[in-house]
Design a protein around this motif. Sequence first.
Motif, mmCIF file in Angstrom:
data_model
loop_
_atom_site.group_PDB
_atom_site.id
_atom_site.type_symbol
_atom_site.label_atom_id
_atom_site.label_comp_id
_atom_site.label_asym_id
_atom_site.label_seq_id
_atom_site.Cartn_x
_atom_site.Cartn_y
_atom_site.Cartn_z
ATOM 1 N N LEU A 83 0.818 -1.210 0.000
ATOM 2 C CA LEU A 83 0.000 0.000 0.000
ATOM 3 C C LEU A 83 0.853 1.262 0.000
ATOM 4 N N GLY B 179 -3.319 1.146 -6.461
ATOM 5 C CA GLY B 179 -4.041 0.115 -5.728
ATOM 6 C C GLY B 179 -4.985 -0.770 -6.508
ATOM 7 N N THR C 21 -5.838 4.865 -2.264
ATOM 8 C CA THR C 21 -5.628 3.666 -1.452
ATOM 9 C C THR C 21 -6.314 3.748 -0.095
#
Length: 302
Positions: free
Chosen positions: A57, A88, A121
């Motif tokens: 991430l 993402g 994200t």
Amino acid sequence: MQMIGKHARVRRDFSRATGQNTGGPKRAKDKNHKKNEEKDEKVAPPPHLMPRNPAYLESEKAKPVKVPAEPDEDEGLPVHWDWRNYQGIISNVLDQGLEAICWSITYVRAIEALFNINRPTAEQKSFSIQHLVNRVNYGKTGVKEVESALSCLKNKGVVHEADCSYRGFSSVCPHDENVRTETIDDFVVISKVDDVILQRLVRRSPVVGSIAMSWDRKKRSIGIFRGDKNEKNLHAVLIIGYGIDENGQLYWLVQSSWGTTWADNGFGRIERKKNATDQSLFAEIYYPVKAGYPQKPKKRRN
């Protein structure tokens, strides 16, 4: 076109069911497919190999969030497309090991991508692959019935990763029946694959493809895979993009679930056909549908 649901019947010949793991020796499930974790010596992957882990991430934050508008039907598509270029959308590569669960990994990740397009994200969803593994009957050659897996996703929805974390093998869900879920409207199945149509579908969002392919790091790590007439087993991959190489060869970009030692850090290229009359290397393709998704980019407020 075949669709899960009332509109059409799904193929019921699953002798070569999508999801076969052909990557070396396999450990078969027992006859009753027992789920007693106390008797199971298998262990879950370490944190850094889990889906959408913190390191992944963090690395995604440098990528753009907004995806360019999808071209109209009468407009040409971009020559190259890669969903890894956007924040993402494509999660980190997993290694299914001896478990034939590529079907679960790809089905859930196709839904996850559909939900996450045009979301930063911090707002993206992380869905449980494990929940589907636990709920659908599969064996050493993959899912017993593709219809059962897709129907489970359509009728029951997907569970969040935080409520049923990844283990990589069949076990017992830690949550009750009231667990929160996200739903889809349908999961489309196409048996006669047209690569020209598939290109537009992949530009919209990642698509699952089943293809006759076995794990072979040396053969897949260089160049474009052009099919193997001697291979009978099917493997599910996530089609994440397409392009054309320096020699003019069209190809698909795919993410497999054979770890980062396969091909180019877990991603490979497969021959893409130029004309609709040419037979695709994909035996079938699958993609989720939900009204309003992929979401359009949010406009900034002045």
